[in-house]
Scaffold this motif. Structure first.
Motif, PDB file in Angstrom:
ATOM      1  N   HIS A  88       0.855  -1.192   0.000  1.00 13.97           N
ATOM      2  CA  HIS A  88       0.000   0.000   0.000  1.00 13.97           C
ATOM      3  C   HIS A  88       0.884   1.233   0.000  1.00 13.97           C
ATOM      4  O   HIS A  88       1.450   1.597   1.021  1.00 13.97           O
ATOM      5  CB  HIS A  88      -0.887   0.018   1.242  1.00 13.97           C
ATOM      6  N   LEU A  89       0.982   1.883  -1.158  1.00 14.40           N
ATOM      7  CA  LEU A  89       1.906   3.007  -1.257  1.00 14.40           C
ATOM      8  C   LEU A  89       1.379   4.233  -0.551  1.00 14.40           C
ATOM      9  O   LEU A  89       2.142   5.016  -0.008  1.00 14.40           O
ATOM     10  CB  LEU A  89       2.192   3.284  -2.726  1.00 14.40           C
ATOM     11  N   ASP A  90       0.045   4.381  -0.545  1.00 13.20           N
ATOM     12  CA  ASP A  90      -0.524   5.511   0.181  1.00 13.20           C
ATOM     13  C   ASP A  90      -0.151   5.413   1.656  1.00 13.20           C
ATOM     14  O   ASP A  90       0.167   6.394   2.309  1.00 13.20           O
ATOM     15  CB  ASP A  90      -2.046   5.543   0.013  1.00 13.20           C
ATOM     16  N   GLU A  91      -0.164   4.162   2.155  1.00 13.60           N
ATOM     17  CA  GLU A  91       0.152   3.920   3.548  1.00 13.60           C
ATOM     18  C   GLU A  91       1.628   4.215   3.838  1.00 13.60           C
ATOM     19  O   GLU A  91       1.960   4.851   4.837  1.00 13.60           O
ATOM     20  CB  GLU A  91      -0.159   2.454   3.828  1.00 13.60           C
ATOM     21  N   ALA A  92       2.496   3.769   2.935  1.00 12.64           N
ATOM     22  CA  ALA A  92       3.927   4.022   3.117  1.00 12.64           C
ATOM     23  C   ALA A  92       4.195   5.523   3.119  1.00 12.64           C
ATOM     24  O   ALA A  92       4.962   6.035   3.933  1.00 12.64           O
ATOM     25  CB  ALA A  92       4.722   3.337   2.016  1.00 12.64           C
ATOM     26  N   GLN A  93       3.533   6.218   2.196  1.00 11.04           N
ATOM     27  CA  GLN A  93       3.703   7.663   2.087  1.00 11.04           C
ATOM     28  C   GLN A  93       3.242   8.334   3.383  1.00 11.04           C
ATOM     29  O   GLN A  93       3.824   9.307   3.848  1.00 11.04           O
ATOM     30  CB  GLN A  93       2.882   8.170   0.903  1.00 11.04           C
ATOM     31  N   GLU A  94       2.194   7.781   3.947  1.00 10.24           N
ATOM     32  CA  GLU A  94       1.593   8.354   5.152  1.00 10.24           C
ATOM     33  C   GLU A  94       2.428   8.077   6.407  1.00 10.24           C
ATOM     34  O   GLU A  94       2.590   8.945   7.257  1.00 10.24           O
ATOM     35  CB  GLU A  94       0.190   7.750   5.317  1.00 10.24           C
ATOM     36  N   LEU A  95       2.965   6.848   6.516  1.00  7.05           N
ATOM     37  CA  LEU A  95       3.555   6.421   7.785  1.00  7.05           C
ATOM     38  C   LEU A  95       5.074   6.508   7.838  1.00  7.05           C
ATOM     39  O   LEU A  95       5.642   6.766   8.889  1.00  7.05           O
ATOM     40  CB  LEU A  95       3.160   4.962   8.075  1.00  7.05           C
ATOM     41  N   CYS A  96       5.731   6.267   6.696  1.00  9.57           N
ATOM     42  CA  CYS A  96       7.169   6.008   6.753  1.00  9.57           C
ATOM     43  C   CYS A  96       7.996   7.286   6.808  1.00  9.57           C
ATOM     44  O   CYS A  96       7.691   8.262   6.136  1.00  9.57           O
ATOM     45  CB  CYS A  96       7.611   5.199   5.534  1.00  9.57           C
ATOM     46  N   ASP A  97       9.069   7.226   7.601  1.00  6.38           N
ATOM     47  CA  ASP A  97      10.066   8.293   7.558  1.00  6.38           C
ATOM     48  C   ASP A  97      10.878   8.168   6.275  1.00  6.38           C
ATOM     49  O   ASP A  97      11.142   9.140   5.594  1.00  6.38           O
ATOM     50  CB  ASP A  97      11.020   8.180   8.751  1.00  6.38           C
ATOM     51  N   ARG A  98      11.286   6.938   5.995  1.00  6.95           N
ATOM     52  CA  ARG A  98      12.029   6.695   4.755  1.00  6.95           C
ATOM     53  C   ARG A  98      11.502   5.430   4.096  1.00  6.95           C
ATOM     54  O   ARG A  98      10.990   4.532   4.769  1.00  6.95           O
ATOM     55  CB  ARG A  98      13.521   6.529   5.039  1.00  6.95           C
ATOM     56  N   VAL A  99      11.662   5.402   2.795  1.00  3.41           N
ATOM     57  CA  VAL A  99      11.162   4.285   2.007  1.00  3.41           C
ATOM     58  C   VAL A  99      12.297   3.780   1.129  1.00  3.41           C
ATOM     59  O   VAL A  99      13.003   4.573   0.517  1.00  3.41           O
ATOM     60  CB  VAL A  99       9.981   4.757   1.130  1.00  3.41           C
ATOM     61  N   ALA A 100      12.480   2.464   1.105  1.00  2.00           N
ATOM     62  CA  ALA A 100      13.434   1.877   0.163  1.00  2.00           C
ATOM     63  C   ALA A 100      12.630   1.112  -0.874  1.00  2.00           C
ATOM     64  O   ALA A 100      11.716   0.361  -0.534  1.00  2.00           O
ATOM     65  CB  ALA A 100      14.383   0.928   0.881  1.00  2.00           C
ATOM     66  N   ILE A 101      12.938   1.325  -2.117  1.00  2.00           N
ATOM     67  CA  ILE A 101      12.247   0.586  -3.178  1.00  2.00           C
ATOM     68  C   ILE A 101      13.208  -0.457  -3.725  1.00  2.00           C
ATOM     69  O   ILE A 101      14.333  -0.148  -4.120  1.00  2.00           O
ATOM     70  CB  ILE A 101      11.734   1.545  -4.273  1.00  2.00           C
ATOM     71  N   MET A 102      12.760  -1.689  -3.680  1.00  2.00           N
ATOM     72  CA  MET A 102      13.623  -2.804  -4.041  1.00  2.00           C
ATOM     73  C   MET A 102      13.128  -3.418  -5.340  1.00  2.00           C
ATOM     74  O   MET A 102      11.937  -3.701  -5.498  1.00  2.00           O
ATOM     75  CB  MET A 102      13.567  -3.833  -2.914  1.00  2.00           C
ATOM     76  N   VAL A 103      14.036  -3.577  -6.286  1.00  2.00           N
ATOM     77  CA  VAL A 103      13.700  -4.199  -7.563  1.00  2.00           C
ATOM     78  C   VAL A 103      14.785  -5.218  -7.888  1.00  2.00           C
ATOM     79  O   VAL A 103      15.972  -4.894  -7.850  1.00  2.00           O
ATOM     80  CB  VAL A 103      13.620  -3.144  -8.699  1.00  2.00           C
TER      81      VAL A 103
END
Lengths: 327, 251
Positions: A220-235
């Protein structure tokens, strides 16, 4: 600590700036960092699952790990939990080597289990009391934790009779019952209904407010945007982006989209408007991409009026899709 | 509450709340007792001169106890791994010793209850088993037998990843072993090479020792040999179990 957002709408235009400011305010953390990974690699056969990952999660941070299925998120989290040993690279969790099953480290970690990992034929309360005993803490922690995750009414229900969402909340409770410093959650909101999801957000915010470090995976990207201080995107086993949601969004393409009811705005007219870069049709809406939404909106107001017009600013989801999409 | 107490309590609750399994765990050896009792009622085993039931009842008992120990821990271990419960335990500071100690306690309680029930039924006039004065020695033998078969169950539960596999492996081991060790038929009925082979099976030692203690079909020497055999098998199975144990089904 975390600014309380009244209604986190995905793509709300102001989110970018505030998230950036908030991440800047993250405390540096006391003592050693929560997690420190350096060039961690893990392969299954010839297929690399984690391909040279390096990052540091300071104490007190809410860290999101995003990526498509099969990107290696689970393997990476399991390496941090100590359930898997990396082929190479170094892993330090609260200053310890996690793969050693260190009795001094384990009670400081909270791990959300699979929603099947319950002692059979016990009630929710009995299960959680057993888990508390395994961690060597008092059993009244179980009652408190059931309340935290909203399962008080189900305390005396057998684990095999809980619904999917309730099982998931019990699995999260298993990670919290011993009041750990560092919490790993694996898609904690996946099976929850919208209300339970928002309730859990509050639980997570409270944990962060209490100084806990949270590392979690989500779709849930909306959730990550809302909650996270930092986000790592793994591919494909590697981290392709790591920053605050705000800065990730700012670094993505800055186009805003205007959605105008197609009935009121012919395509040719739309294409001729100043400031509009590109026009597509999506169902009964005409979608205008613009880098200058002020000008474009004024022009739309002139030719079609603003009734029913929607604006979509760049969200973390757009950035995510750019980074993970087929290149 | 200690992890050991909590795990024992969880195991006890899981057992008594599964009424079907509970019933058959205790009824299974009794069913064999009834069947063999009916088939051979009134017959004596020629060479030993004892009644058939006094010959076969201790053997059926030791087989039933061993069977329950193997299946109990085998299923639990497979299930815990499949449900990722073992992973949960892996993430707590609880030692494997506490985990297995709780399963051991549970298996001992089940074994003792099985034995008491079985002996009580076998002593009914319809079956006519008579207890030897040495019968209290059956208790430590029972403990050693449960220990050996529990260790075997850990191996089965570590190899098998599905309930079907646990049942298949455990049955494949336990049923032929029952026949080869003289649990169902007196060894006298069997060819010599089979009797020789039986010394390589843990159930043979369990049978001999239990029979000697319960119905006096042997002396203290037989009990000593039986106990030594069970201890040796515990060591061997324990070593194999330590090597085959896995926390998770994923590599």
């Amino acid at each position: 600590m975390q600014p309380t957002s009244p209604d986190p709408t995905p793509g709300a235009s102001s989110t970018g700036a505030s998230a950036g400011a908030e991440a800047g305010g993250t405390p540096p953390g006391s003592g050693e960092p929560a997690v420190e990974l350096a060039d961690v690699r893990k392969s299954y056969g010839s297929k690399p699952a984690v391909d040279g990952v390096t990052f540091t999660v300071p104490r007190g941070e809410f860290f999101g790990l995003l990526g498509p299925n099969g990107a290696g998120k689970t393997t990476l989290v399991e390496i941090m939990e100590g359930l898997r040993r990396p082929d190479s690279g170094t892993v330090s969790v609260l200053g310890h080597l996690p793969s050693k099953r260190d009795a001094a480290l384990l009670p400081r970690l909270g791990v959300q289990t699979q929603s099947s990992a319950f002692f059979v034929r016990l009630t929710a309360r009995e299960h959680l009391e057993t888990v508390a005993a395994l961690y060597g803490v008092e059993r009244d922690g179980a009652k408190r934790t059931l309340e935290t995750v909203g399962l008080t009414a189900q305390a005396e229900v057998r684990v095999d009779e809980l619904s999917g969402g309730q099982r998931q909340r019990l699995a999260i409770a298993s990670a919290l019952v011993h009041d750990p410093e560092l919490i790993f959650l694996d898609e904690p909101t996946a099976a929850l209904d919208p209300q339970a999801r928002r309730d859990l957000w509050q639980v997570l915010r409270d944990l962060k407010g209490a100084g806990r470090t949270i590392i979690y995976t989500t779709h849930h990207l909306d959730e990550a945007q809302e909650l996270c201080d930092r986000v790592a995107i793994m591919v494909r086993g590697a981290i392709t982006a790591l920053d605050t949601p705000g800065r990730l969004i700012a670094a993505g393409t800055g186009d805003t989209r205007l959605l105008v009811p197609a009935a009121r705005l012919p395509l040719e007219t739309a294409r001729a408007l100043p400031g509009v870069a590109n026009v597509t049709v999506d169902g009964d809406m005409v979608v205008l991409r613009t880098s200058d939404s002020g000008v474009a909106l004024a022009e739309v107001a002139k030719v079609a009026g603003l009734e029913g017009v929607q604006t979509r600013t760049v969200s973390l989801e757009d950035v995510y899709l750019q980074l993970t999409g087929p290149s | 509450m200690s992890a050991y107490t909590a795990l024992s309590q969880a195991g006890y609750r899981a057992s008594v709340r599964d009424k079907t399994t509970l019933f058959f765990t205790f009824a299974f050896p009794l069913i064999f007792l009834v069947v063999f009792g009916l088939i051979f009622s009134g017959q004596d085993v020629a060479e030993s001169g004892r009644t058939y039931i006094s010959y076969t009842a201790p053997g059926v008992l030791s087989w039933g106890v061993g069977n329950a120990a193997v299946f109990g821990v085998g299923f639990a271990l497979m299930q815990w791994r499949r449900d990722d419960l073992l992973r949960l335990i892996r993430m707590t500071p609880t030692s494997l010793v506490s985990v297995f100690a709780s399963r051991y306690t549970l298996a001992l309680v089940i074994g003792v209850v099985q034995a008491v029930l079985f002996v009580a039924v076998a002593m009914l006039p319809a079956f006519g088993m008579e207890l030897d004065s040495r019968w209290p020695m059956a208790l430590p033998i029972l403990v050693l037998g449960v220990t050996a078969f529990l260790a075997m169950g850990v191996i089965v539960g570590s190899i098998a990843s599905t309930p079907e596999a646990v049942a298949a492996i455990a049955n494949c081991v336990m049923v032929p072993m029952a026949f080869l060790s003289g649990s169902f038929f007196p060894m006298e009925f069997m060819p010599g090479w089979m009797e020789t082979l039986s010394w390589a099976l843990p159930l043979r030692y369990f049978n001999d020792a239990i029979s000697a203690a319960l119905v006096g079909s042997g002396d203290l020497g037989d009990i000593a040999v039986g106990c030594a055999g069970l201890v040796a098998f515990t060591v061997v199975f324990g070593a194999i179990a330590a090597r085959t144990f896995r926390w998770s089904n994923h590599s």
